[in-house]
Design an enzyme around this catalytic site. Structure first.
Site, mmCIF file in Angstrom:
data_model
loop_
_atom_site.group_PDB
_atom_site.id
_atom_site.type_symbol
_atom_site.label_atom_id
_atom_site.label_comp_id
_atom_site.label_asym_id
_atom_site.label_seq_id
_atom_site.Cartn_x
_atom_site.Cartn_y
_atom_site.Cartn_z
ATOM 1 N N CYS A 283 17.210 -13.112 11.301
ATOM 2 C CA CYS A 283 17.154 -11.687 10.968
ATOM 3 C C CYS A 283 17.619 -11.456 9.521
ATOM 4 O O CYS A 283 16.899 -11.776 8.592
ATOM 5 C CB CYS A 283 17.960 -10.876 11.974
ATOM 6 S SG CYS A 283 17.452 -9.140 12.048
ATOM 7 N N HIS B 1 15.916 -12.477 17.274
ATOM 8 C CA HIS B 1 17.196 -13.053 17.711
ATOM 9 C C HIS B 1 16.973 -14.012 18.887
ATOM 10 O O HIS B 1 16.846 -13.567 20.030
ATOM 11 C CB HIS B 1 18.167 -11.949 18.116
ATOM 12 C CG HIS B 1 18.675 -11.139 16.969
ATOM 13 N ND1 HIS B 1 19.779 -11.500 16.234
ATOM 14 C CD2 HIS B 1 18.203 -9.990 16.417
ATOM 15 C CE1 HIS B 1 19.986 -10.605 15.281
ATOM 16 N NE2 HIS B 1 19.045 -9.677 15.364
ATOM 17 N N GLU C 192 19.118 -15.897 20.212
ATOM 18 C CA GLU C 192 20.352 -16.078 20.972
ATOM 19 C C GLU C 192 20.500 -15.109 22.130
ATOM 20 O O GLU C 192 21.299 -15.351 23.042
ATOM 21 C CB GLU C 192 21.566 -15.971 20.044
ATOM 22 C CG GLU C 192 21.833 -14.600 19.465
ATOM 23 C CD GLU C 192 21.064 -14.308 18.189
ATOM 24 O OE1 GLU C 192 21.440 -13.353 17.485
ATOM 25 O OE2 GLU C 192 20.065 -15.005 17.903
#
Length: 508
Positions: free
Chosen positions: A78, A166, A168
């Site tokens: 990002c 993202h 994660e």
């Protein structure tokens, strides 16, 4: 020890990146962008986190990528990706095609090492206002979404990538595969960061660090202090002395039960009953912060008085875990105080002791994994977190012996009920709050005017955010009935359906 270095630009997801890397049995460290160590031989790769800032802001976080860009594998996430683009010849701009939430990623380069094994179209989680309009010269676009052409890019001639989503977060369904591709496939990490390896290395380090010195540890009955105690006991045996203080605000029968558990573990534990002192000093106090400070101050006084009876203590052990370490050196500095915490703060200076923190590298879930490897009883490992000030901050308003009695009994009914219904292990934390509210009720043929309690049960991974648990209605009905019937002084039960944020887990 090989590791992944995570450079934090202030993203709310930075800790989650670290947790995902740790789940691959690879050690990683988080460092703020303005205070990070130069990468040495142990660093196998670097991940640049997201950020609430825009790379176009005049005060946007800046970092010199020279020490590692083009030298070791690099992944920008990002903001990290936009920083790579902005500073190496690409273009980043505010755009009408902002993406927040779920998006469909179209993989345009399936043989790229970062995207290997991903589906041609896969769900990812976006959270960005700026967009990479064009990547730097010599870059290849490897994935796009319907709205963003440059959703992922790689830099030719070096092991550097940028992604505008993202991986994660849970909503990026194949995010774990992407991170595995980077950490294991590209960085070549061996995946040998396991509970067993942590225990072995930590015991050796503790033996070297402590030698024949005596160590004092304040036990709470919780997971962190218990695992820390067993690790230290494995390392230095009888040179570890533990103190468990009963401030009179523990759960019902908890002091006796916890002491019994520790004795079966072979630990040298001194139990101290000090409830009268705490209740006396809390008399007339209603402000939550003042209550916390009094409980913390009294704890230090009681703990210190007991410690003075011991001889040749040189170290104070603490159950500090990795989120505490990260918080103390965060990008924005230590976070603003929402509420003060009661532990053994101030004792090292007061007693002139050095500090040892055997768990400072671990997240909460890793502490439990280490505890299982150490064969600590699941009753202790599975215990819900419990606030240091105990029931003192679950009794809203003044704390009295009668209120403690009422709350202890209600809390026991609720927790026993969760266990009997098989719901306890699916809850991060549960408890009962005694409200400073009395309401009219009818019991038998009599009118009552008694207390109201609120049941609280939340799910979480680390306590930083939490959501209320959708407990079955029939279970809640049974708990209400049992508490009102069994606990004298309560005639009304409510259920708290607030999440954190905006609420907190505890009420004070």
């Amino acid at each position: 020890m090989e590791k992944i270095l995570i450079i934090d630009f202030g993203s709310q997801y930075t800790q989650l990146i670290a947790r995902r890397v740790r789940e691959l049995n690879v050690y990683c460290e988080i460092h703020p962008y303005n205070r990070f160590p130069a990468p040495d031989q142990s660093v196998r790769g670097v991940i640049l986190s997201g950020s609430p800032f825009s790379v176009r802001d005049s005060d946007a976080p800046q970092i010199d990528l020279g020490p590692f860009k083009g030298r070791i594998p690099l992944l920008g996430v990002c903001y990290g990706a936009q920083y790579l683009a902005q500073n190496f010849g690409g273009q980043v701009a505010a755009s009408d095609t902002r993406e927040y939430g779920r998006a469909k990623l179209s993989v345009g380069c399936a043989d790229d090492p970062l995207l290997r094994g991903l589906s041609p179209s896969t769900q990812v989680w976006m959270s960005h206002g700026d967009t990479i309009i064009s990547p730097p010269e010599g870059c290849r676009v490897i994935a796009s979404t319907d709205d963003v052409e440059v959703a992922a890019f790689g830099i030719d001639g070096e092991l550097s990538w940028g992604i505008q989503f993202h991986p994660e977060v849970y909503h990026s369904t194949e995010g774990p595969q992407l991170l595995r591709n980077f950490v294991v496939g590209i960085c070549g990490c061996r995946q040998d960061w396991t509970p067993a390896s942590f225990i072995e290395s930590t015991i050796k380090e503790l033996q070297t660090q402590l030698g024949n010195d005596r160590v004092l540890l304040g036990l709470s009955g919780g997971v962190d202090s218990s695992v820390a105690a067993v690790l230290l006991h494995r390392a230095i045996g009888a040179n570890l002395v533990c103190i468990f203080v009963d401030h009179g605000l523990l759960r019902k029968d908890e002091f006796e039960e916890v002491l019994d558990s520790y004795k079966h573990m072979g630990l040298n534990v001194i139990g101290v009953r000090a409830g009268d002192k705490f209740l006396t000093d809390l008399r007339g106090i209603t402000d939550p912060e003042q209550k916390r400070k009094i409980i913390g101050r009294d704890f230090v006084e009681v703990f210190d008085a007991e410690a003075q009876k011991l001889k040749e203590i040189k170290w104070l052990a603490q159950g500090t875990i990795y989120p505490d370490v990260i918080e103390s050196v965060s990008v924005k500095g230590p976070s603003a105080t929402i509420k003060s915490h009661h532990n053994v703060g101030g004792l090292p200076e007061k007693m002139h002791l050095k500090v040892v923190e055997p768990l400072r590298l671990l997240f909460k879930d890793e502490v439990r994994r280490v505890g299982r490897e150490l064969q600590i009883d699941q009753v202790i490992l599975g215990r819900h977190p419990f606030p240091g000030p105990g029931l003192g901050i679950r009794i809203l308003g003044e704390v009295t012996a009668e209120k403690v009695r009422i709350l202890q009994q209600a809390d026991k009914v609720f927790l026993d009920g969760l266990r009997e219904a098989g719901l306890y292990d699916g809850v991060w934390q549960a408890g009962v709050m005694l409200l400073p509210v009395q309401s009219v009720g009818v019991m038998g043929d009599e009118r009552t005017y008694e207390n109201c309690v609120a049941l609280r049960a939340v799910t979480s991974t680390d306590g930083m955010t939490a959501d209320w648990v959708h407990l079955p209605y029939d279970f809640l009905a049974r708990m209400s009935n049992e508490i009102i019937n069994k606990v004298k002084g309560i005639n009304r039960v409510v259920y708290d359906i607030s999440s954190k944020p905006p609420a907190t887990i505890e009420w004070e």
